[in-house]
Motif scaffolding. Structure first.
Motif, PDB file in Angstrom:
ATOM      1  N   VAL A 149       0.837  -1.202   0.000  1.00  0.00           N
ATOM      2  CA  VAL A 149       0.000   0.000   0.000  1.00  0.00           C
ATOM      3  C   VAL A 149       0.872   1.253   0.000  1.00  0.00           C
ATOM      4  CG1 VAL A 149      -0.249  -0.108   2.529  1.00  0.00           C
ATOM      5  CG2 VAL A 149      -1.874   1.228   1.172  1.00  0.00           C
ATOM      6  N   LEU A 150       0.541   2.156  -0.919  1.00  0.00           N
ATOM      7  CA  LEU A 150       1.202   3.454  -1.025  1.00  0.00           C
ATOM      8  C   LEU A 150       0.277   4.493  -0.414  1.00  0.00           C
ATOM      9  CD1 LEU A 150       3.523   5.221  -2.166  1.00  0.00           C
ATOM     10  CD2 LEU A 150       2.179   5.421  -4.280  1.00  0.00           C
ATOM     11  N   ASP A 151       0.746   5.175   0.623  1.00  0.00           N
ATOM     12  CA  ASP A 151      -0.039   6.160   1.367  1.00  0.00           C
ATOM     13  C   ASP A 151       0.462   7.554   1.002  1.00  0.00           C
ATOM     14  OD1 ASP A 151      -1.706   7.366   3.181  1.00  0.00           O
ATOM     15  OD2 ASP A 151      -0.551   6.784   4.959  1.00  0.00           O
ATOM     16  N   VAL A 152      -0.334   8.292   0.220  1.00  0.00           N
ATOM     17  CA  VAL A 152       0.062   9.613  -0.280  1.00  0.00           C
ATOM     18  C   VAL A 152      -0.774  10.681   0.418  1.00  0.00           C
ATOM     19  CG1 VAL A 152       0.326  11.057  -2.332  1.00  0.00           C
ATOM     20  CG2 VAL A 152       0.588   8.565  -2.516  1.00  0.00           C
ATOM     21  N   PHE A 153      -0.117  11.675   0.985  1.00  0.00           N
ATOM     22  CA  PHE A 153      -0.853  12.688   1.746  1.00  0.00           C
ATOM     23  C   PHE A 153      -0.091  14.002   1.764  1.00  0.00           C
ATOM     24  CE2 PHE A 153       1.719  10.005   4.511  1.00  0.00           C
ATOM     25  CZ  PHE A 153       2.513  10.928   5.180  1.00  0.00           C
ATOM     26  N   GLY A 154      -0.790  15.066   2.176  1.00  0.00           N
ATOM     27  CA  GLY A 154      -0.158  16.367   2.310  1.00  0.00           C
ATOM     28  C   GLY A 154       0.680  16.432   3.577  1.00  0.00           C
ATOM     29  N   ALA A 155       1.830  17.084   3.508  1.00  0.00           N
ATOM     30  CA  ALA A 155       2.722  17.170   4.659  1.00  0.00           C
ATOM     31  C   ALA A 155       2.070  17.885   5.839  1.00  0.00           C
ATOM     32  CB  ALA A 155       4.007  17.889   4.259  1.00  0.00           C
ATOM     33  N   ARG A 156       1.033  18.687   5.581  1.00  0.00           N
ATOM     34  CA  ARG A 156       0.319  19.375   6.654  1.00  0.00           C
ATOM     35  C   ARG A 156      -0.317  18.383   7.622  1.00  0.00           C
ATOM     36  NH1 ARG A 156      -2.889  18.136   2.844  1.00  0.00           N
ATOM     37  NH2 ARG A 156      -5.089  17.709   3.246  1.00  0.00           N
ATOM     38  N   LEU A 157      -0.482  17.121   7.203  1.00  0.00           N
ATOM     39  CA  LEU A 157      -1.111  16.099   8.042  1.00  0.00           C
ATOM     40  C   LEU A 157      -0.379  15.944   9.376  1.00  0.00           C
ATOM     41  CD1 LEU A 157      -3.181  13.731   8.323  1.00  0.00           C
ATOM     42  CD2 LEU A 157      -1.420  12.257   7.349  1.00  0.00           C
ATOM     43  N   TYR A 158       0.937  16.113   9.359  1.00  0.00           N
ATOM     44  CA  TYR A 158       1.710  15.949  10.593  1.00  0.00           C
ATOM     45  C   TYR A 158       1.248  16.922  11.670  1.00  0.00           C
ATOM     46  CZ  TYR A 158       4.877  13.153   7.703  1.00  0.00           C
ATOM     47  OH  TYR A 158       5.404  12.185   6.879  1.00  0.00           O
ATOM     48  N   ASP A 159       0.797  18.103  11.263  1.00  0.00           N
ATOM     49  CA  ASP A 159       0.276  19.081  12.217  1.00  0.00           C
ATOM     50  C   ASP A 159      -1.197  18.821  12.530  1.00  0.00           C
ATOM     51  OD1 ASP A 159       2.672  20.555  12.480  1.00  0.00           O
ATOM     52  OD2 ASP A 159       2.239  21.604  10.596  1.00  0.00           O
ATOM     53  N   GLU A 160      -1.956  18.393  11.525  1.00  0.00           N
ATOM     54  CA  GLU A 160      -3.396  18.217  11.697  1.00  0.00           C
ATOM     55  C   GLU A 160      -3.745  17.081  12.654  1.00  0.00           C
ATOM     56  OE1 GLU A 160      -5.025  17.771   7.817  1.00  0.00           O
ATOM     57  OE2 GLU A 160      -4.875  19.906   7.317  1.00  0.00           O
ATOM     58  N   ILE A 161      -2.885  16.077  12.759  1.00  0.00           N
ATOM     59  CA  ILE A 161      -3.208  14.922  13.603  1.00  0.00           C
ATOM     60  C   ILE A 161      -2.765  15.106  15.059  1.00  0.00           C
ATOM     61  CG2 ILE A 161      -3.151  13.301  11.680  1.00  0.00           C
ATOM     62  CD1 ILE A 161      -0.391  12.409  12.600  1.00  0.00           C
ATOM     63  N   LYS A 162      -2.197  16.268  15.374  1.00  0.00           N
ATOM     64  CA  LYS A 162      -1.823  16.521  16.762  1.00  0.00           C
ATOM     65  C   LYS A 162      -3.090  16.657  17.604  1.00  0.00           C
ATOM     66  CE  LYS A 162       2.624  18.756  15.828  1.00  0.00           C
ATOM     67  NZ  LYS A 162       3.400  20.014  15.890  1.00  0.00           N
ATOM     68  N   MET A 163      -3.111  15.975  18.762  1.00  0.00           N
ATOM     69  CA  MET A 163      -4.282  15.953  19.613  1.00  0.00           C
ATOM     70  C   MET A 163      -4.070  16.855  20.842  1.00  0.00           C
ATOM     71  SD  MET A 163      -6.113  13.993  17.795  1.00  0.00           S
ATOM     72  CE  MET A 163      -7.505  13.357  18.729  1.00  0.00           C
ATOM     73  N   PRO A 164      -5.163  17.233  21.519  1.00  0.00           N
ATOM     74  CA  PRO A 164      -5.036  18.057  22.726  1.00  0.00           C
ATOM     75  C   PRO A 164      -4.198  17.360  23.806  1.00  0.00           C
ATOM     76  CG  PRO A 164      -7.322  17.951  21.970  1.00  0.00           C
ATOM     77  CD  PRO A 164      -6.559  16.962  21.165  1.00  0.00           C
ATOM     78  N   GLU A 165      -3.611  18.148  24.708  1.00  0.00           N
ATOM     79  CA  GLU A 165      -2.734  17.593  25.739  1.00  0.00           C
ATOM     80  C   GLU A 165      -3.440  16.578  26.626  1.00  0.00           C
ATOM     81  OE1 GLU A 165      -0.646  20.424  28.053  1.00  0.00           O
ATOM     82  OE2 GLU A 165       0.260  21.436  26.329  1.00  0.00           O
ATOM     83  N   ASP A 166      -4.693  16.872  27.023  1.00  0.00           N
ATOM     84  CA  ASP A 166      -5.408  15.948  27.899  1.00  0.00           C
ATOM     85  C   ASP A 166      -5.679  14.622  27.194  1.00  0.00           C
ATOM     86  OD1 ASP A 166      -7.145  17.159  26.131  1.00  0.00           O
ATOM     87  OD2 ASP A 166      -8.835  17.188  27.530  1.00  0.00           O
ATOM     88  N   PHE A 167      -5.880  14.683  25.869  1.00  0.00           N
ATOM     89  CA  PHE A 167      -6.057  13.448  25.106  1.00  0.00           C
ATOM     90  C   PHE A 167      -4.765  12.637  25.109  1.00  0.00           C
ATOM     91  CE2 PHE A 167      -5.558  10.982  21.246  1.00  0.00           C
ATOM     92  CZ  PHE A 167      -6.778  10.327  21.111  1.00  0.00           C
ATOM     93  N   GLU A 168      -3.656  13.292  24.858  1.00  0.00           N
ATOM     94  CA  GLU A 168      -2.374  12.597  24.789  1.00  0.00           C
ATOM     95  C   GLU A 168      -1.985  11.991  26.145  1.00  0.00           C
ATOM     96  OE1 GLU A 168       0.478  15.267  23.112  1.00  0.00           O
ATOM     97  OE2 GLU A 168      -0.331  15.073  21.075  1.00  0.00           O
ATOM     98  N   GLU A 169      -2.376  12.660  27.225  1.00  0.00           N
ATOM     99  CA  GLU A 169      -2.094  12.111  28.547  1.00  0.00           C
ATOM    100  C   GLU A 169      -2.889  10.832  28.788  1.00  0.00           C
ATOM    101  OE1 GLU A 169      -2.942  15.185  31.312  1.00  0.00           O
ATOM    102  OE2 GLU A 169      -1.244  16.455  30.687  1.00  0.00           O
ATOM    103  N   LYS A 170      -4.112  10.813  28.312  1.00  0.00           N
ATOM    104  CA  LYS A 170      -4.980   9.651  28.522  1.00  0.00           C
ATOM    105  C   LYS A 170      -4.674   8.534  27.539  1.00  0.00           C
ATOM    106  CE  LYS A 170      -9.885   8.479  29.044  1.00  0.00           C
ATOM    107  NZ  LYS A 170     -11.290   8.991  28.972  1.00  0.00           N
TER     108      LYS A 170
END
Length: 367
Positions: free
Chosen positions: A263-284
């Protein structure tokens, strides 16, 4: 006197006709101007192959599924567009699935590029998921309003309840889309095995690739896991929704079985920023990963390619066909034509490697 009265009467009768003609001419002029502004002439990416490409369309009815978007009780109808070489031969088959509100021609240049290089390409118009689909009889089906609304649930922000709703919606989307792709692929293979007219008699049924944009990329990945006759998959800017197997504690559960198909996964580099989650989510959920990257880590054969300065629609032909409309819907600063030329080149290279046995892949991780 009577003659003068008759002439006055005729003159009065002609005035509304003249006014109507003027309004009609203005309407036509406005229509032409609107079309020119929204869909101006453009320089399409040139094809690199030597095959002359022919195009056909078919509309098929799936007798095993009732159309869920209407109350008519009719069976689901799908229109499929083919691009294929004019020359006799045996060519790999590629199925394309457009994104939500996409159209059957959303990646016209990609389909042309593949066909010119010796592929039979079939693009599915997903009825009521496409912005519009016109069947071979000329009937037009528009996107379903409730489906359109469901796609925007959450609108990119994290909320547990909205995430659950999105998960439930995604199950329905993938069921419909994979059902469409299965039906179309099975119909094509049946016709190919019977040796029916072009393009079916040109298909090498042992070499099959799947490709899609956005939701179409997601369903292509899902179908690649379901079937055993798929040799390669390309996902253009699609979150791999078919890899969700459950929902717990506010997040989706992913399929833990390694993805079995290259599988070849092609996406915009902006995705790296868009998938960042809130701090409370990352803690949980400290071990959470974006589903595509999780699949990549556990896949038998996976490659990720990021495109800089792109928006979601830069992986389709819309920014070329309608720059204004594409800008309203989401594009980046990248040159639209050069972006699609690069996309088409790596799509061809991936399929050439896995469907035609070309020995080397020379795809960069970033463009």
């Amino acid at each position: 006197m009577q003659d003068k009265e008759d002439e006055k009467c005729k003159s009065r009768m002609k005035r509304p006709v003249k006014v109507l003609l003027i309004f009609l001419l203005i309407a036509v002029a406005v229509g032409i101007l609107f079309k020119f502004i929204m869909f101006p002439p453009y320089d399409a990416p040139a094809v690199s192959g030597n095959h002359k490409v022919l195009i056909k369309e078919y509309t098929w009815v799936d007798e095993n599924r009732v159309e869920a978007f209407t109350d008519s009780g009719e069976n689901r109808e799908l229109t499929v567009k083919f691009w294929y070489p004019e020359e006799d031969g045996s060519y790999p088959l590629v199925i394309f699935s457009h994104g939500a509100f996409g159209v059957i021609d959303s990646n016209y240049s990609t389909c042309m590029e593949l066909a010119s290089n010796g592929y039979v390409v079939a693009s599915i118009g997903h009825t009521y998921h496409a912005m519009y689909v016109k069947n071979v009889k000329g009937k037009v089906f528009l996107a379903d309003k409730e489906f359109m609304q469901s796609v925007f649930v959450g609108n990119g922000r994290y909320d547990p309840e909205l995430e659950r709703q999105f998960y439930e919606n995604s199950l329905a989307w993938m069921e419909l889309r994979t059902g469409d792709e299965n039906f179309v692929l099975d119909t094509i293979l049946e016709k190919a095995n019977k040796g029916e007219e072009d393009p079916f008699c040109l298909i090498d049924a042992d070499k099959i690739g799947l490709m899609g944009h956005s939701m179409g990329g997601a369903s292509s990945v899902a179908l690649g896991r379901e079937r055993t006759d798929i040799d390669a998959v390309i996902d253009l800017e699609g979150t791999m929704l078919g890899e969700y197997t459950g929902f717990e504690n506010g997040i989706e559960i992913y399929n833990k079985e390694p993805y079995p198909v290259p599988v070849l996964d092609v996406f915009g580099a902006r995705l790296y920023d868009e998938i960042k989650m809130p701090e409370d989510f990352e803690e949980k959920h400290h071990d959470w990963q974006y589903v595509n990257f999780y699949v990549g880590e556990h896949a038998a054969d996976y490659m990720a390619v990021a495109f800089r300065d792109t928006g979601h629609l830069n992986f389709t032909d819309l920014p070329l066909a309608s720059p204004l409309l594409a800008k309203l819907m989401g594009v980046g600063e990248v040159d639209a034509k050069s972006c699609m030329e690069n996309v088409n080149a790596i799509v061809l290279e991936w399929f050439d490697h896995y469907l035609k046995g070309n020995s080397k892949l020379d795809i960069e991780p970033e463009y």
